[in-house]
Design a protein around this motif. Sequence first.
Motif: not given
Length: 520
Positions: A197, A235, A237-239, A242, A244-245, A247
């Motif tokens: 990412y 979601k 492919k979320k980092d 960064s 964070q959520e 995903s």
Amino acid sequence: MVDITVGVIIYLLQLLNFPFPIPQNPSNVDSLFRNLTTLLSQKHFENDLILHPNPLLSAPPEIYDFIVVGGGTAGGIVANRLSVNKKYKVLLLEAGGDPSILNSVPGLAPFNIHHESTDWLHTTVPLKDYGLAKKGKVSKWARFKGLGGCSAHNWMVYNRGNPKDFDNWADLTGDAEWNYDNLLKYFKMLEDYEGAYPNDEFHGKDGPFHISLNDNRLLEVVQACETAAKELGYKVKKDFNSRQEQSFGATDLKTTKDGRRSDSYTAYIKPILKRPNFKVIRHAHVHKIELDDSNRATGVVYKRNGEFITVKARREIIVSGGSINTPQLLMLSGIGPAAHLQSVGIIPKVDLPGVGQNLQDHPFAIVGPFLFEKPISFMPNRDTKMEDAVEYVSKGTGFFSVNPVGASGFISSSLESSGQWADIQVFQYNIGVDRATTYLINQLCGLNDGVLETFFEPHMNTDGNFGAATIGRPKSVGSITLASNNPEDKPVIDPKYYSHPDDITVHVDGNYSVLKFSKC
């Protein structure tokens, strides 16, 4: 190119006609690496005593500005940063030695724990509500005894905490420096980021820790998991490192560009060994912090090769022994709950009831296996061939350069209503079912004989993967206490898993989520 020592080991295996792939009885492989670890550790210890002998017992104690006790993940960084200032004389004391070349090979991570010469071999008390299939109902707590600490033998997954965790610390302490936005620059400083990412806002370059992608041979399984997560509304492919959520996506690993492990020793300690104001004393087990009449810490006493040696500090002593050894050392020094210290024959000097209390650990559950019809997972018996070892030595790539944690995700349980502060982490292991898998899980978890064998036998030699779920913010609180006043005795670890009912709810939600992923 990976260190020539690995190549020598592989050459010796060839001379010995050591069977690749891993034999049907993988305990042979475990015994091999156990014996190699013991041999390498003993040779390092002997060489270290020759090169760095103990001071004469009649000599006055050496004096330093700062003494750092414990050269683990945090201790190595602290010692590095303190010794940047040339006017400070810094000493780092470590009970173990340097990590061996075996620790540097990512694919050998499962074989590098629970070794008497390089692991503290901590275990919990018999558990009441967790680990009922474990031998003696106790849980093994692997802790590396050596420079680099657990960063030298863990599974190298690179995860920061949730920004809300750090913001919460800032609120609790009233110190805004703990806010995630204020800490972000330090996270970026430590990174040489080439992970999944890339984003200059959240990641750094040219730092001491190299962050890399996992091996793309397992990409098909990771992509299937991401597709499943998307179907479930998450979601992808979320980092995670960064903002964070909730995903799901591929994991980043702490490995170097040539396929070695990147740990606190190689990143922070080894590069500064020639600093004139910095000294490391290996194989130095600190037994006690010395306090003066005003209860100011003035020095420490450590044991090395049977001798007790005292060193003094002008400014500070930083105890960086981790969540187990730090409270143990404080209590052995008379700092802790007075009544408990008296019960084991220690005279209390500073009555601090919180020492050893508020222990929180993350219960972990493996779910699976989930079986595949195609040969797309990692099968140790099938896939660890001599060619893979040669590829790793020559190129630093292949199955020996990775671990099987292909993907992970952060999700919220039914008790986390905001959906913005995930309290569950799930993992996906790209590994199928064979004799080696069975043996390794047994060794890592300490399960009763026959439990896994009975469960896995109908699926033996089948491709697949495993899921796992762990609680992100457990509410159960345990303790670490002393078994005696002898520093050589192991502390009493009682994590009290699931003693808070919310932890059961959260973990069931996590395990159920893993099952939902498998059905997509």
